[in-house]
Write an enzyme that holds these catalytic residues in place. Structure first.
Site, PDB file in Angstrom:
ATOM      1  N   GLU A  30      -1.390   8.468   3.830  1.00  0.00           N
ATOM      2  CA  GLU A  30      -0.523   8.919   2.743  1.00  0.00           C
ATOM      3  C   GLU A  30      -0.745  10.404   2.437  1.00  0.00           C
ATOM      4  O   GLU A  30      -0.570  10.854   1.315  1.00  0.00           O
ATOM      5  CB  GLU A  30      -0.756   8.072   1.484  1.00  0.00           C
ATOM      6  N   GLU A  76       2.007  -0.395   5.138  1.00  0.00           N
ATOM      7  CA  GLU A  76       1.173  -1.121   4.172  1.00  0.00           C
ATOM      8  C   GLU A  76       2.059  -1.960   3.268  1.00  0.00           C
ATOM      9  O   GLU A  76       2.805  -1.411   2.460  1.00  0.00           O
ATOM     10  CB  GLU A  76       0.379  -0.158   3.268  1.00  0.00           C
TER      11      GLU A  76
END
Length: 986
Positions: free
Chosen positions: A477, A570
């Site tokens: 991220e 995810e």
């Protein structure tokens, strides 16, 4: 410590060439409690086990693992005991600065050399060997190799002590916790999870220690350094070149005339090996020189290819490189298991998601996120084998090594090679610690960028020869700081041959002369992606588009609106373990189940006990969004009831997640990774098996949903679908659908024959008419079977329990009182401490549906890619483990033999008819010494299926494999929704 064998060569007594691990016999002591210097400890005053403050050490391992091992501190993974351990932020770094001491024997001949190797330490250190000091520089992910030839003791007995310092910036844990604590750990090149996360409590010593392999390595005058193997294909994968480049270092004071050998072997049957290639080259190396050498490429015709799990066999060749020096003999050798395969990845035009191909075949990614095996870095080959086999057992095909965890170890990759798990490996950048969070973290990554790149390059060299390694990613991220990102892009740039998708008609030899051999690159074969939400992942632009991470309505996973991007790296949910694990990891006050508090809007809020909160419990409801999925079965009465109902939800939740994604295979999605598959501690969320290695029911929901060929019910459209992820068209198959009610009758039965399903497609077959029919039941069971019409062999079997729209499962509560008769036959095979048990479980209640020839569930192998047999996966998983030792290539086969009392029949009597619902086996130790409440489970256990259900007349085969501790007799028990008492079956 280890004593190296000696051999007589050329009239000189020589230590054996190769590696000896230093993995036992270590002692440890806190540095502030030792008044001696490193020189004294390795000369005049060596410590002993009985010398205070020295204690037995965990090496490989950490300081905290050593303290736990010696019961100096409590088990930080039990209850709230972690709160009783002083944190490094409060104690200071000196408190966790430790000495580690050992001895080893090694006596070299005149021309031999010895390296002392540390594959990783955390975070920096200094060592003393026989009174001589050496420095181990900073960095958790770098190797240290020290030539200690000149400081070995003449008599061969050597004393070694290592002082290990914690990370420079261990940080502090804010009262509110958070992702990565106060983020200070991000200033070092180290694992970032250690300050705690929303799934992990802080690790008090920040993993300080000698956490990876330590070894001594003997060579002659010339040493082999970091060989690089690459395969290139042409002629539609029928022809392949093997490229090999390595460095050689001449440590002598004279010109070394070398014979360089490369040998490639493959195993045929048993211990018989076929030498595919043997090549010898000549090379002169000047004194003290270090040279790079590229072997002439080796040509193979129709090699056995390496395929991911579910696509084919994991064929592996042994590549051995050795060097002989004129006037000396064999100087060094190196070997590695190598798989011929080509991995391509690019952004798919149809979905915008990242698409992966292996050997030219697109692979729909269904995998999981991985942090590490154990939070205290108590890593072992045995634990890695179980971890990776569990992932293969679930039919997953990719593991993502998350950036806040480890650059995983060669043993991890070894088993991913064996079991066919592709690996996405990230470097040590994660958004929470590198640019966001509360407080806002430093966006520039670690303070020492040169150290980061040194560790990155060393990690690439350590792992690049593994067939399973598929992708490098800069961070989680987040993108690494520009200079680091640019350096990674440059270092990991693709060789021209690997830049063009599907380029297998031309070989590397056809490229321009200026193109270097691909094995001369740092890697050159795998794509580098800058971050986990960039370039085909999430929205591809780095916006926070992964998740969600909480309980969902199962039908929502099938909706077009659920997730709009092509590849979700995810998506997470629940994962509560079984009751025995809660009792084994928490004191009685942790056995209290949540209070189910009903809010004014009708949604239930779960209020859990403090120990569950500490262990990061995530509720089975989201007030305002999702009604409590456990309460759908009725309010749980106690821990056992809560955990059993949680398993029902785990199974449905994760099976629906993967079936929903697969329903949109290639039309909307290219893949999905579940957050997460397991926990590195006794956490209570996002897992398919717990830290003790017991699977929860979500494991088997995933196993069902991720079959290569799968029949499923779209929970949103109510269409029956067939998923074919293989490269072969599926023909001459039929679907049997039967609905069963709680009275044991079958109100709906339908067979659809003569079906064909194209390769790599999900096809809707027909819409289920039940429960739209007259007088549907409030709760019912649905059994789907996909079978071959020629022999009624089962290709896929799928079982659901369902309720009418807007309803619940509360009618299942009185159904627990129905006693369904079962017959269980078992055959036991044993070898030493290894057990393999073949079970056949049959529901003996009266069958009211039309006679079916599929009741025996004769599961058949699935052939895919012209090279794959589903049975081979089970055989490899249960009977074969590839082992690699220097100069050896062998398979260790567990040849099970029948015991004296190998065949047994057990019957569970019952007078009711109906579905035997949610049956599950467990394996226990039989011993009169166990007290009531003790955890008697034998773990780990591998089941071909568990948490299964049987309709009237149906039987199913179950295979169970496990190891037992010495002197323990195992017993197998059966429980289920209709079976409250643990019945001993064997």
């Amino acid at each position: 410590m280890s004593v190296m064998d000696s051999t007589e060569s050329m009239g000189v007594l020589m230590a054996e060439i190769g590696k000896t691990k230093l993995d036992s016999g270590w002692l440890a002591a806190r540095s502030t409690e030792v008044q001696l210097t490193g020189t004294q400890l390795t000369t005049t005053h060596p410590p002993t086990k009985s010398t205070a403050p020295w204690m037995e050490a965990a090496v490989p391992g950490t300081v905290l693992a050593t303290l736990v091992k010696n019961k100096v501190v409590p088990n930080p993974f039990y209850g709230l005991e972690n709160e009783a351990i002083v944190d490094i932020a409060d104690s200071g770094r000196e408190f966790y600065t430790f000495w580690f001491f050992t001895t080893f024997q090694c006596k070299l001949s005149e021309k031999q050399h010895l390296d002392l190797n540390f594959r990783a330490i955390n975070y920096a250190g200094e060592l003393y060997l026989n009174g001589h000091r050496k420095v181990l520089p900073k960095g958790m992910f770098r190797r240290h190799s020290l030539d200690v030839t000149d400081i070995l003791h003449p008599d061969g007995q050597n004393l070694l002590v290592v002082l290990i310092y914690p990370p420079d910036h261990p940080g502090r844990i804010p009262p509110e916790g958070g992702q990565g604590g106060d983020h200070e750990i991000g200033k070092d090149v180290a694992a970032q999870y250690v300050e705690g996360w929303d799934w992990m409590a802080p690790i008090r010593d920040r993993n300080t220690g000698i956490w990876d392999e330590v070894s001594i390595y003997v060579t002659g005058p010339v040493k082999i350094i970091d060989p690089h193997l690459v395969s290139s294909f042409f002629d539609n994968y029928r022809r392949v070149y093997l490229h090999a480049t390595t460095e050689f270092e001449n440590r002598s004071s004279w010109v070394a005339e070398c014979s360089l050998n490369i040998q490639v072997t493959t195993e045929l049957e048993g211990d018989v090996c076929l030498v595919e290639h043997l090549q010898t080259q000549q090379l002169s190396i000047h004194p003290g020189a270090r040279v790079q050498y590229t072997f002439p490429q080796l040509f193979f015709y129709k090699p056995n290819l390496w395929w991911p799990n579910g696509m084919g066999k994991q064929a592996l060749y042994n590549v051995q490189i050795s060097v002989e020096v004129k006037g000396y003999g064999k100087s060094d050798s190196w070997s590695h298991l190598f798989g011929f395969r080509k991995i391509e990845t690019y952004i798919d035009n149809a979905t915008g998601g990242r698409l992966f191909k292996v050997n030219g075949q697109p692979i729909f990614i269904r995998g999981g996120n991985w942090i590490l095996s154990d939070g205290l870095l108590r890593l072992s080959k045995e634990r890695y084998r179980t971890d990776i086999k569990f992932h293969a057992d679930m039919n997953l095909n990719m593991i993502r090594c998350w950036a806040g965890g480890l650059a995983e170890r060669p043993e991890f990759y070894h088993y991913c090679d064996i079991y066919g798990l592709l690996v996405w490996q990230e470097f040590w950048i994660t958004g929470d610690v590198d640019g966001r969070g509360i407080p806002v973290s430093n966006p520039n990554g670690p303070l020492d960028h040169d150290l980061f790149m040194l560790c990155a390059r060393d990690t690439v060299k350590l792992l690049r020869n593994h067939a399973s390694l598929a992708l490098w990613v800069g961070g989680n991220e987040q993108v690494p700081p520009k200079n680091l990102n640019d350096a990674l892009k440059n270092d990991l740039k693709l060789h021209p041959y690997f830049e063009s998708p599907n380029e297998t008609e031309n070989s590397v030899a056809d490229l321009p002369v200026a193109a270097t051999d691909p094995s001369q690159y740092l890697d050159g074969t795998r794509t580098y992606v800058q971050g986990s939400l960039w370039d085909g992942f999430g929205d591809g632009k780095g916006n926070w588009t992964d998740g969600p991470y909480e309980i969902q309505h199962p039908e929502d996973f099938f909706k077009d609106s659920f997730y709009q991007y092509g590849f979700n790296p995810e998506v997470g949910s629940v994962g509560f373990p079984v009751a025995a694990t809660i009792r084994a990891t928490m004191p009685p006050e942790g056995w209290q189940i949540p209070v189910f508090k009903k809010n004014s809007d009708g949604y239930i809020e779960e209020v859990q006990n403090p120990i569950w909160t500490y262990h990061k419990y995530i509720p089975y409801s989201t007030p305002g969004k999702v009604h409590d999925q456990i309460e759908l079965y009725g309010l749980p009465k106690d821990l056992d009831d809560f955990c059993l109902k949680a398993q029902l939800v785990n199974y449905i939740q994760y099976k629906a997640l993967l079936e929903g994604w697969t329903s949109h295979m290639w039309s909307k999605y290219t893949g999905v990774l579940i957050w997460k598959t397991q926990n590195p501690w006794t956490g209570l969320r996002g897992q398919f098996y717990d830290h003790l290695h017991d699977q929860n029911a979500g494991f088997y929901g995933v196993r069902s949903a991720a079959e290569p060929i799968h029949v499923q019910l779209n929970l949103y459209s109510y269409f029956i679908e067939v998923v074919n992820t293989t490269s072969q068209e599926l023909s001459d198959v039929a679907i049997e659908a039967s609905v069963w009610d709680l009275e044991g009758t079958c109100p709906y039965y339908k067979v659809t024959e003569n079906l064909s399903v194209p390769r790599k497609k999900t096809v809707p077959i027909y819409e289920m008419k039940y429960p739209k029919s007259t007088n549907p039941k409030q709760v019912y069971f649905l059994l789907l079977k996909l079978y071959k019409m020629s022999d009624y062999g089962i290709v896929s079997r799928n079982f659901y329990w369902l309720h009418l729209p807007g309803g619940d499962y509360k009618l299942l509560e009185p159904y627990r009182n129905r006693k369904i008769p079962l017959k269980i036959t078992s055959t036991v095979f044993m070898k030493g401490s290894s057990y393999e048990i073949e079970m056949h479980v049959q529901n003996k209640s009266k069958k009211t549906a039309s006679e079916s020839l599929t009741d025996k569930n004769n599961f058949i192998p699935i052939i895919a890619e012209g090279d794959f047999d589903m049975a081979s996966t089970e055989a490899a998983a249960s009977k074969i483990e590839e082992e690699q030792e220097p100069g050896l290539f062998r398979k260790v086969c567990c040849c099970f033999t029948k015991g004296n009392d190998n065949f047994k029949v057990a019957e569970l009597n019952g007078t009711d008819d109906g579905v035997a619902f949610f049956l599950y086996f467990s394996v226990h130790a039989s011993s009169k010494e166990h007290k009531e409440g003790d955890d008697t489970r034998i773990l780990p256990v591998h089941y071909s299926d568990n948490y299964f259900s049987l309709v009237p007349g149906e039987q199913i085969p179950i295979k169970i494999t496990f190891e037992v501790p010495h002197g323990v007799t195992p017993r197998v028990t059966l429980q289920g929704w209709n079976y409250h008492v643990r019945h001993t079956i064997l």
